[in-house]
Each structure stands twice: as structure tokens, then as C-alpha cells.
Design a protein around this motif. Structure first.
Motif, PDB file in Angstrom:
ATOM      1  N   ASP A  54      10.554  74.100  58.960  1.00  0.00           N
ATOM      2  CA  ASP A  54      10.072  72.920  59.675  1.00  0.00           C
ATOM      3  C   ASP A  54      10.466  72.904  61.143  1.00  0.00           C
ATOM      4  OD1 ASP A  54       8.998  71.715  57.264  1.00  0.00           O
ATOM      5  OD2 ASP A  54      11.092  71.352  56.688  1.00  0.00           O
ATOM      6  N   GLN A  55      11.620  73.503  61.464  1.00  0.00           N
ATOM      7  CA  GLN A  55      12.122  73.470  62.836  1.00  0.00           C
ATOM      8  C   GLN A  55      12.695  74.836  63.202  1.00  0.00           C
ATOM      9  OE1 GLN A  55      12.298  70.686  65.047  1.00  0.00           O
ATOM     10  NE2 GLN A  55      11.004  69.606  63.571  1.00  0.00           N
ATOM     11  N   VAL A  56      12.707  75.141  64.497  1.00  0.00           N
ATOM     12  CA  VAL A  56      13.330  76.377  64.969  1.00  0.00           C
ATOM     13  C   VAL A  56      13.822  76.152  66.394  1.00  0.00           C
ATOM     14  CG1 VAL A  56      11.174  77.374  65.857  1.00  0.00           C
ATOM     15  CG2 VAL A  56      13.064  78.880  65.207  1.00  0.00           C
ATOM     16  N   ALA A  57      14.967  76.769  66.711  1.00  0.00           N
ATOM     17  CA  ALA A  57      15.524  76.725  68.060  1.00  0.00           C
ATOM     18  C   ALA A  57      16.363  77.977  68.258  1.00  0.00           C
ATOM     19  CB  ALA A  57      16.369  75.466  68.266  1.00  0.00           C
ATOM     20  N   ILE A  58      16.591  78.357  69.507  1.00  0.00           N
ATOM     21  CA  ILE A  58      17.362  79.560  69.812  1.00  0.00           C
ATOM     22  C   ILE A  58      18.508  79.181  70.740  1.00  0.00           C
ATOM     23  CG2 ILE A  58      17.309  81.897  70.749  1.00  0.00           C
ATOM     24  CD1 ILE A  58      14.284  81.917  70.234  1.00  0.00           C
ATOM     25  N   LEU A  59      19.734  79.402  70.290  1.00  0.00           N
ATOM     26  CA  LEU A  59      20.943  79.131  71.072  1.00  0.00           C
ATOM     27  C   LEU A  59      21.733  80.418  71.209  1.00  0.00           C
ATOM     28  CD1 LEU A  59      22.971  77.226  72.442  1.00  0.00           C
ATOM     29  CD2 LEU A  59      23.955  76.772  70.160  1.00  0.00           C
ATOM     30  N   ASP A  60      21.930  80.863  72.439  1.00  0.00           N
ATOM     31  CA  ASP A  60      22.661  82.111  72.699  1.00  0.00           C
ATOM     32  C   ASP A  60      22.100  83.267  71.876  1.00  0.00           C
ATOM     33  OD1 ASP A  60      24.312  80.755  74.477  1.00  0.00           O
ATOM     34  OD2 ASP A  60      25.754  80.234  72.905  1.00  0.00           O
ATOM     35  N   GLU A  61      20.783  83.373  71.836  1.00  0.00           N
ATOM     36  CA  GLU A  61      20.039  84.427  71.147  1.00  0.00           C
ATOM     37  C   GLU A  61      20.146  84.352  69.619  1.00  0.00           C
ATOM     38  OE1 GLU A  61      17.881  86.471  72.704  1.00  0.00           O
ATOM     39  OE2 GLU A  61      18.422  85.263  74.445  1.00  0.00           O
ATOM     40  N   THR A  90      15.599  66.286  60.989  1.00  0.00           N
ATOM     41  CA  THR A  90      14.200  66.062  61.350  1.00  0.00           C
ATOM     42  C   THR A  90      13.779  66.796  62.620  1.00  0.00           C
ATOM     43  OG1 THR A  90      14.846  64.059  62.539  1.00  0.00           O
ATOM     44  CG2 THR A  90      14.144  63.805  60.234  1.00  0.00           C
ATOM     45  N   LYS A  91      14.761  67.136  63.470  1.00  0.00           N
ATOM     46  CA  LYS A  91      14.404  67.801  64.724  1.00  0.00           C
ATOM     47  C   LYS A  91      15.608  68.524  65.296  1.00  0.00           C
ATOM     48  CE  LYS A  91      12.168  66.857  69.210  1.00  0.00           C
ATOM     49  NZ  LYS A  91      10.973  67.700  68.987  1.00  0.00           N
ATOM     50  N   ILE A  92      15.379  69.734  65.865  1.00  0.00           N
ATOM     51  CA  ILE A  92      16.437  70.444  66.579  1.00  0.00           C
ATOM     52  C   ILE A  92      15.868  70.978  67.894  1.00  0.00           C
ATOM     53  CG2 ILE A  92      17.675  71.090  64.484  1.00  0.00           C
ATOM     54  CD1 ILE A  92      16.530  73.905  64.743  1.00  0.00           C
ATOM     55  N   GLU A  93      16.726  71.035  68.898  1.00  0.00           N
ATOM     56  CA  GLU A  93      16.296  71.571  70.191  1.00  0.00           C
ATOM     57  C   GLU A  93      17.529  71.971  70.993  1.00  0.00           C
ATOM     58  OE1 GLU A  93      13.249  70.387  73.825  1.00  0.00           O
ATOM     59  OE2 GLU A  93      13.158  69.387  71.879  1.00  0.00           O
ATOM     60  N   VAL A  94      17.400  73.041  71.772  1.00  0.00           N
ATOM     61  CA  VAL A  94      18.495  73.517  72.614  1.00  0.00           C
ATOM     62  C   VAL A  94      18.303  72.976  74.025  1.00  0.00           C
ATOM     63  CG1 VAL A  94      19.559  75.527  73.679  1.00  0.00           C
ATOM     64  CG2 VAL A  94      18.921  75.585  71.254  1.00  0.00           C
ATOM     65  N   LEU A  95      19.318  72.262  74.506  1.00  0.00           N
ATOM     66  CA  LEU A  95      19.317  71.740  75.868  1.00  0.00           C
ATOM     67  C   LEU A  95      20.711  71.903  76.454  1.00  0.00           C
ATOM     68  CD1 LEU A  95      17.366  68.379  75.381  1.00  0.00           C
ATOM     69  CD2 LEU A  95      16.493  70.456  76.457  1.00  0.00           C
ATOM     70  N   LYS A 122      18.534  57.492  64.764  1.00  0.00           N
ATOM     71  CA  LYS A 122      17.615  58.604  64.558  1.00  0.00           C
ATOM     72  C   LYS A 122      16.752  58.761  65.803  1.00  0.00           C
ATOM     73  CE  LYS A 122      14.034  60.326  61.442  1.00  0.00           C
ATOM     74  NZ  LYS A 122      13.236  60.066  60.217  1.00  0.00           N
ATOM     75  N   PHE A 123      16.663  59.982  66.315  1.00  0.00           N
ATOM     76  CA  PHE A 123      15.952  60.242  67.556  1.00  0.00           C
ATOM     77  C   PHE A 123      14.714  61.099  67.299  1.00  0.00           C
ATOM     78  CE2 PHE A 123      20.130  58.960  68.739  1.00  0.00           C
ATOM     79  CZ  PHE A 123      19.987  58.298  69.947  1.00  0.00           C
ATOM     80  N   VAL A 124      13.678  60.869  68.134  1.00  0.00           N
ATOM     81  CA  VAL A 124      12.399  61.551  67.919  1.00  0.00           C
ATOM     82  C   VAL A 124      12.142  62.670  68.910  1.00  0.00           C
ATOM     83  CG1 VAL A 124      11.337  59.538  66.848  1.00  0.00           C
ATOM     84  CG2 VAL A 124      11.172  59.844  69.337  1.00  0.00           C
ATOM     85  N   ASP A 125      12.805  62.655  70.098  1.00  0.00           N
ATOM     86  CA  ASP A 125      12.540  63.719  71.070  1.00  0.00           C
ATOM     87  C   ASP A 125      13.683  63.824  72.062  1.00  0.00           C
ATOM     88  OD1 ASP A 125      11.080  65.843  72.007  1.00  0.00           O
ATOM     89  OD2 ASP A 125       9.781  64.653  73.301  1.00  0.00           O
ATOM     90  N   PHE A 126      13.738  64.990  72.735  1.00  0.00           N
ATOM     91  CA  PHE A 126      14.749  65.274  73.746  1.00  0.00           C
ATOM     92  C   PHE A 126      14.067  65.904  74.953  1.00  0.00           C
ATOM     93  CE2 PHE A 126      16.010  66.701  69.478  1.00  0.00           C
ATOM     94  CZ  PHE A 126      17.024  65.798  69.154  1.00  0.00           C
ATOM     95  N   CYS A 127      14.715  65.783  76.116  1.00  0.00           N
ATOM     96  CA  CYS A 127      14.235  66.523  77.292  1.00  0.00           C
ATOM     97  C   CYS A 127      15.337  66.559  78.336  1.00  0.00           C
ATOM     98  CB  CYS A 127      12.965  65.895  77.873  1.00  0.00           C
ATOM     99  SG  CYS A 127      13.249  64.427  78.913  1.00  0.00           S
ATOM    100  N   MET A 128      15.179  67.443  79.314  1.00  0.00           N
ATOM    101  CA  MET A 128      16.046  67.466  80.482  1.00  0.00           C
ATOM    102  C   MET A 128      15.379  66.701  81.608  1.00  0.00           C
ATOM    103  SD  MET A 128      18.854  69.083  79.828  1.00  0.00           S
ATOM    104  CE  MET A 128      19.433  69.283  81.511  1.00  0.00           C
ATOM    105  N   HIS A 129      16.132  65.787  82.226  1.00  0.00           N
ATOM    106  CA  HIS A 129      15.596  65.010  83.345  1.00  0.00           C
ATOM    107  C   HIS A 129      16.692  64.860  84.391  1.00  0.00           C
ATOM    108  CE1 HIS A 129      13.472  62.072  85.687  1.00  0.00           C
ATOM    109  NE2 HIS A 129      14.341  61.096  85.426  1.00  0.00           N
ATOM    110  N   LEU A 130      16.414  65.320  85.604  1.00  0.00           N
ATOM    111  CA  LEU A 130      17.390  65.283  86.702  1.00  0.00           C
ATOM    112  C   LEU A 130      18.697  65.949  86.274  1.00  0.00           C
ATOM    113  CD1 LEU A 130      16.738  61.678  88.058  1.00  0.00           C
ATOM    114  CD2 LEU A 130      15.746  63.849  88.841  1.00  0.00           C
ATOM    115  N   ASN A 131      18.527  67.076  85.565  1.00  0.00           N
ATOM    116  CA  ASN A 131      19.642  67.922  85.121  1.00  0.00           C
ATOM    117  C   ASN A 131      20.548  67.251  84.101  1.00  0.00           C
ATOM    118  OD1 ASN A 131      20.792  70.534  85.263  1.00  0.00           O
ATOM    119  ND2 ASN A 131      22.483  69.757  86.516  1.00  0.00           N
TER     120      ASN A 131
END
Length: 769
Positions: A54-61, A90-95, A122-131
Motif C-alpha cells: 500500500d505504501q513505499v518510501a526510501i530512507l538512506d537507500e 495509512t501513509k509513509i513519506e521521507v522528509l 491521524k494525518f493525511v499528507d506531508f510536505c516541505m514548506h520553507l525548509n
């Protein structure tokens, strides 16, 4: 009469310099060579799983995945549970160097060593904004700073962009508070947070929730899915194409713009100013000027892509059937040719000088002793002949000699001089399998040799015959020395004499004309064989004149002149069939190009050359939309005209490294249209890239949308080798200028018997002793 042969040889040498019409009053060259610059080559890795990823992310290869709500990391070809991870993810992401994990129990941060719980929401999304990392629930956006989350809503709440809400002093009177939700995705674009709501894009401009940021344009659909910002562009994925925001203008990217699937979902940045798009019907790479489609079979374990992750040299797609990993490595076309030569050795495609495809039976790979072993081996013989002419390497010459002797064997194994067989099978120790089908679906004709060592397959067709002449003529002119030249000429004269002496027919060992070995006027100029008058007439003109050109014997010139009197040349002009599309045989195109290649370089008569050139011009115009190098390179070599060499060379770059014939499906796509500048004469709706189908051999077509063998067949990559080395020989493709050996050669394949077992049958006769 040997002057005739020398003239032919000089003409072939002139071809290298683009002056194929030496002595014909036309030495102009309208094509420009293409550089073999390094490019990024895809390599597949497919990891099936028992349950959807369902989800995939890459952290340090390290690749992290979510299966059934649980977190795993990829180790080798298996998934290993991550200790201490929450469940019901429900969600994973590398930031910012950490893995952000949202689950039913809250938000967590993992740095590859320890876990930290950030929030119980519970969170639905992530992003980088102004570092800084920003995360969103369905109603609010938070900033992560100093180890904690802070709601970014200003004191007093948000303001509306509706001008009716503003008072004269700039304040607002709001009957209801302005909210951000329902939030489905967030993204930072032009240093401003943008929020995707169902069917709507809004902007958080300071305190103002701007619902009117778009001055021009509309979303492709109200069924919106994801946001992605790349430079000056903000993309919105929907079920009917992509929205593209630039400034305050929103345009649409649809199937008619080249988007393979309009029903788009997640989008991620790539590694080379590109973007990756997940869809329910495959994976898409979008570059500055083109789209690459990756479907199930070759690239993915399932077409439904749930999530994507990208790193500096690979992309990982989480699908319903497991992980599809696409690695990117720097290659040149020459390196790819070296890869395919290694492949042929490692997988056992070669046997007694013949080349074979492999089929899987009961879990084991076998060489198919097929209906057209001569034609398939001829492709490899031509490839190695062109290569030797370029490299001068004795190892390449030995490869060509081995294939040449196999072609001789196909004729010498039969009891009749000049009669060729389709294939040869050793009655002792041959691990291959004899094909029980013959021409047109008829039962195969297998004959035993008098010494009981071999079976040979009868009922040879025109496909086989012209392949012998084409490949042996090329070998004669570019490789053969001494006795080898005499054997090549003898091979052609035996075949031509046998056909002429039998009234322009190929008579089999049973005394009957073979099903397709007919070039006689009683067949070609009568209703029964009228449909074959063009292609068969072109073949017989070609091999008769080529035999005369290489031997100087008047017998063959008189035979050729008789064919001319019967009107065969005029019939060649429209030899290429275009209707009905269902009855077009792609192998006929291959036969035609082989015929042109051994007719036009030798024929000097201006009237006949005019006829044959008109035939070639018509044929190439019909085949041009497919961008197959074999057609383009042949046309350029014989005319000096421009032949879309850039497109043909790109076609070679897009061949997959894996020659396994996986199933593929493209008929569902939304980008099925003929490209601008091309015309479809055969019913094709799109020229499909080799990347999007399977490795195909010399008779390949680029307009077939669906096919494949579900991974149960491995194709010999001789089509690539022939086309690449032909391009190098004629100067259409420049030699690589890089000095790094890693961009020119490949390491020897690891492992043994990757495909078929080594041949251990009776040795083929050596005709050079």
C-alpha cells in the motif's frame, strides 16, 4: 566477369561513406549521423508479494513498505518487519532525513534507529514548506519545529478571498469561520502553501484562504487526487488527466497530449528533472518532452500502482501484486550491444552456430528448433558481419564464420543440391525440442538423413530462401576470405540453380513444391498466387541478380532478364500490402528489406533502379511511423535520404535489457494516436516503444498493442545486434567517444545455465577443413 564482384564490393565500401549511388550521378547525403552519447538505461527488478503493497518510501537507500498496515524494509528479495513500528499504518513519506509514519494511533518519526511519537492525531499528507516539515489532518495544517507540531492557523483564524467579505478598512466580517478542509493533499509552490480539497485547489496566502487563485482554465475533473510542485509548475492529478498550474493559469494534460493514462493518482519527483505518476493502469515517467509507460509483466507485478518512491538512480512502485523497481544505469548503445551478446551466451541461445528463442516447459528452458531457424540465424550472421567490418576483431569474425557454417549446413544436410532445410535436429543428445508445426499451420515435414545422425525440416519457404541470400551476401562482402568466399558463392549458386532448374520453384524431398517456395509466373501471375506477386517477385529478382553479381555467370543474368520480361519489376512497386490490416504479414516487410539490400547495390540499369527505388520509397513511407531501425537504416543506406535516424536510434535506446517475453497490454491507454508528422497506412494507432512491449526479433512491428508470453519465452536479441551494427557500419551511429570502459562493455553474467542447457549432441560438419 570478376569485375562485377569488385564493383559490388566497391559499392558496399562506398556505402560506408554515404555514397551508395557511386557512378549513378547522385552522391548526395541528406542524413546526419547520430552520436552514441551516454543515456540512462532502465533495468527491471520485480518482487511479487502475497498481499498488496500500500505504501513505499526510501530512507538512506533503504526501501520501506507497508503491507496490511504493517511496516517492512526490503532486504534482498524479501520484506523484513521493522521493529517498534506502529500498526494500521495509512501513509509513509521521507522528509528531511526522517521517515514520517501516519497510523490510526497517531503520527511517528523514524530516523532508521529509533522511533518518536509526534502526535496522537491521524494525518493525511506531508510536505516541505520553507525548509520545514508540514503535516496535515483533514482540517488543519501543522508545522514541525523543535520536535513538536504547531498549528499554523493565525490568531483570529483565517480570512476569505471573497471580496464581498471585505469592509472598507480591510477587515472582514465572517458569519462562519474560514476553514482549510476537507484537506486531501498539501504542497508548497512558489513559497506558498497550496491545498487540495475534493475537486478544488486553494491557496494559503498568509492569513487568506484564496479560493480564487486561478485566473484562466479549469481542472480536468472534480475527482482530484494529489499535488506535486516542480520548479515553476504545480501539478494536480485527477481521474481525467493532469492539471498544470503556472502562475495563475491552469491548463490540462490529457491522452491527446501523450499522457498514457489519464486516471492519475500519486505523483513524485524523479532524479533527472522528471516526474513519476502512479495510476490504476501502470506507472508513468514524464520527462520534459515525452512520457514513458511501464506496465505489468516486464516492469510491474501488477498494473494498479498504490504509491511511488524515487531516489537518485531508481524508482520503486508499490502495487497490488508487490514491488516493481526500475533501476537506471548509464549506458551507450555499444554497451547495450555487449550486454545482449553476453545474454546470448549466458542463456544458451546458440547451438551449432544457429540462434534460437527459448521456451519454458515444466519449469525448464529449452531451445526451440523452429520453423525458421535459417532466417533467425541469418539475422545474427548479418549482425556479426557488420560488426566485424566495424571492429576488425577476430572474435567477431569467428562468430560470423560459425553462423555462416550453420547456414551452409541447412543446405548440405539435405540429399539434394540446392534444397535448403528449415532446421536441423540431432538424433543424439540434442536438448532442444522439434517444432511439430510447418508452413501455414500444416504438419511439419521432418526427414532423417541417410547416416541417421540428423533430422532436417522440409517445406522451406521464401522467408528462409531470401534470408540465406541476404546474410550470405553480406558475409561474402564483409567477412569472407579465400575458401570462405568460394563457399559463399557456391552456396548461392547451388540454391539459385536448383530453383531455376525447377521452373522457379523450390521442390522438396518428396517431389512436391514447398508451400511458399514459388516464384514461377504460373503462380505469381495467376489468381491463386497474385497476392504474392510483389514480394515474391522482389525476392527472386534480388537473389538471381545477386548470384550473378557475385559469380559473373551468365546463366543467372539470363534468368534475371527473363524475370524482367515477365514484368516482375513493375509488380514490386506495390509489393507492400496495406489492406486489410488483419491480413498484413509483418515478416513480409523483413523479406522485402532483405531483398532491397541485395538488389539495389548491384543493379546498375537506370530504368530498373528507378522502379526498385519507387518500390522502396513506397515501402518506407508506409513503415516510417514505426521508427524501427531496420527499415530506417536500410532506406538511408540505399537512398542517401533522411530517414528519421534520431528516432530510429532512440528506438534502440528503449530496448529493455531483459529479453524475457512478458505479457504486455497497451490497448487500454489514453494516448493511442498517430504522432504528428506520420501517417498510418496499416491501421496502427500508435508506434509503441520497445520499452512498453517485449524484446522482438527481426519481423517485429511497433503497432501491435497487446501480446507476450507471460514470461514463458526468451527472445534472442539478434534484432538489436543487427540494427545497431548496421547503423555503425554505414555511419548512421557514431562510435562512442567516452573513454570509461564501464560505458562500453559489461561484465560477464554471473551464474551458469541461466537458460537452456549447453548443446551436447552430434557435432556439426566443418566445411572449412
Amino acid at each position: 566477369m570478376k569485375k562485377t564482384f569488385k564493383a559490388g564490393l566497391i559499392l558496399l565500401i562506398a556505402l560506408i561513406n554515404g555514397n551508395y549511388l557511386l557512378g549513378q550521378g547522385n552522391t548526395e547525403q541528406y542524413w546526419k549521423p547520430v552520436a552514441d552519447n551516454p543515456y540512462l538505461q532502465e533495468r527491471r527488478e520485480v518482487i511479487p508479494t502475497d498481499k498488496p503493497i500500500d505504501q513505499v518510501a526510501i530512507l538512506d537507500e533503504v526501501v520501506y513498505t507497508v503491507k496490511e498496515g504493517k511496516l517492512f524494509f526490503l532486504q534482498g528479495q524479501g520484506l523484513v518487519p521493522v521493529k517498534g513500528a506502529p500498526e494500521k499504518i495509512t501513509k509513509i513519506e521521507v522528509l528531511k532525513g526522517g521517515l514520517w509514519v501516519s497510523s490510526n494511533s497517531g503520527l511517528y518519526l523514524f530516523d532508521d534507529k529509533k522511533w518518536a511519537k509526534i502526535s496522537a492525531e491521524k494525518f493525511v499528507d506531508f510536505c516541505m514548506h520553507l525548509n520545514q516539515v508540514h503535516v496535515a489532518t483533514t482540517e488543519s495544517i501543522f508545522k514541525y519545529e523543535d520536535g513538536k507540531l504547531t498549528n499554523i492557523m493565525p490568531e483570529g483564524g483565517y480570512l476569505s478571498s471573497d471580496v464581498t467579505m471585505f469592509m472598507e478598512d480591510g477587515t472582514q466580517l465572517l458569519a462562519d469561520p474560514v476553514t482549510l478542509g476537507p484537506i486531501t493533499a498539501i504542497e508548497s509552490y512558489s513559497q506558498t502553501l497550496h491545498i487540495l480539497q475534493p475537486g478544488k485547489l486553494v491557496q494559503l496566502a498568509g492569513k487568506v484562504v484564496n479560493e480564487h487563485l486561478i485566473d484562466w482554465g479549469n481542472l480536468p475533473s472534480n475527482n482530484t487526487n494529489d499535488l506535486l510542485s516542480i520548479g515553476s509548475k504545480l501539478y494536480i492529478s485527477t481521474d481525467r488527466g493532469l492539471g498544470l498550474l503556472r502562475g495563475t493559469s491552469l491548463t490540462q494534460i490529457k491522452g491527446t497530449d501523450g499522457l498514457p493514462v489519464e486516471n492519475t493518482a500519486q505523483m513524485v519527483k524523479g532524479f533527472d528533472s522528471d516526474m513519476w505518476i502512479g495510476t490504476p493502469r501502470g506507472l508513468i515517467r514524464m520527462t520534459a518532452d515525452e512520457f514513458h509507460y511501464f506496465g505489468s509483466g516486464l516492469w510491474l507485478p501488477d498494473n494498479k500502482v498504490n504509491r511511488i518512491a524515487s531516489t537518485k538512480n531508481k524508482v520503486v512502485a508499490a502495487t497490488e501484486g508487490g514491488l516493481g523497481i526500475i533501476h537506471y544505469e548509464p549506458y551507450t548503445l555499444q554497451k547495450k550491444a555487449a550486454h545482449y551478446e553476453q545474454w546470448m551466451e549466458a542463456y544458451g541461445h546458440k547451438r551449432m552456430g544457429f540462434t534460437h528463442l527459448l521456451s519454458k516447459r515444466n519449469g525448464e528452458w529449452f531451445r526451440d528448433i523452429s520453423d525458421n531457424d535459417g532466417a533467425h540465424t541469418a539475422t545474427y550472421l548479418a549482425a556479426m558481419s557488420y560488426k566485424y567490418a566495424v571492429t576488425g576483431d577476430e572474435a567477431d569474425r569467428e562468430e560470423a564464420l560459425d553462423a555462416f557454417q550453420a547456414m551452409l549446413f541447412l543446405e548440405r544436410v539435405t540429399p539434394i543440391d540446392g534444397l535448403i532445410s528449415r532446421a536441423v535436429f540431432s538424433r543424439k543428445g540434442d536438448p532442444g525440442t522439434m517444432d511439430n508445426r510447418g508452413s501455414g499451420g500444416l504438419p511439419a515435414k521432418w526427414y532423417a538423413t541417410a547416416d541417421s545422425l540428423w533430422y532436417w525440416k522440409g517445406d522451406a519457404s521464401s522467408d528462409e530462401v531470401i534470408a540465406h541470400y541476404y546474410s550470405v551476401a553480406i558475409f561474402h562482402d564483409l567477412v569472407a576470405k579465400g575458401k570462405e568466399k568460394e563457399l559463399a558463392k557456391e552456396h548461392m549458386t547451388r540454391m539459385t540453380s536448383y530453383i531455376m532448374d525447377n521452373g522457379w520453384k523450390l521442390i522438396d524431398a518428396d517431389g512436391e513444391t514447398t508451400r511458399w517456395g514459388r516464384w514461377n509466373p504460373e503462380y505469381l501471375l495467376r489468381p491463386y498466387g497474385y497476392e504474392d506477386r510483389g514480394i515474391n517477385g522482389l525476392e527472386v529478382l534480388a537473389f538471381t541478380y545477386a548470384t550473378y553479381a557475385l559469380t559473373g555467370e551468365e546463366k543467372y543474368k539470363k534468368g534475371y532478364d527473363q524475370l524482367v520480361k515477365w514484368g516482375y519489376p513493375e509488380n514490386t512497386i506495390k509489393q507492400k500490402k496495406t489492406f486489410p490490416p488483419s491480413q498484413i504479414a509483418p515478416w513480409d516487410d523483413n523479406l522485402a528489406l532483405e531483398s532491397y539490400m541485395i538488389l539495389l547495390p548491384y543493379e546498375k540499369d537506370p530504368d530498373l533502379r528507378s522502379t526498385y527505388l519507387r518500390s522502396l520509397e513506397r515501402t518506407f513511407e508506409i513503415k516510417r511511423m514505426e521508427k524501427i531501425p531496420w527499415f530506417n537504416f536500410t532506406y538511408a543506406a540505399l537512398t542517401g535520404n533522411d530517414a528519421d535516424l534520431g528516432a530510429a536510434t532512440q528506438h534502440l535506446r528503449e530496448w529493455p535489457l531483459d529479453c524475457t517475453n512478458y505479457s504486455y497490454n497497451n490497448s487500454h491507454r489514453d494516448d493511442l494516436f498517430v504522432e504528428k508528422g506520420y501517417i498510418s497506412y496499416e491501421g496502427g494507432v500508435k508506434a509503441i516503444s520497445p520499452r512498453e512491449v517485449a524484446a522482438l526479433r527481426e519481423s517485429r512491428r511497433a503497432i501491435v498493442l497487446d501480446g507476450g508470453r507471460n514470461g514463458n519465452r526468451i527472445m534472442e536479441p539478434t534484432g538489436y545486434l543487427r540494427d545497431y551494427w548496421k547503423g555503425r557500419y554505414y555511419g548512421f551511429i557514431k562510435a562512442p567517444t567516452v573513454s570509461d570502459k564501464n560505458l562500453l562493455t559489461v561484465e560477464k553474467f554471473s551464474g551458469t545455465n541461466l537458460g537452456a542447457k549447453p548443446y551436447d549432441g552430434t557435432e556439426r560438419p566443418d566445411y572449412l577443413k
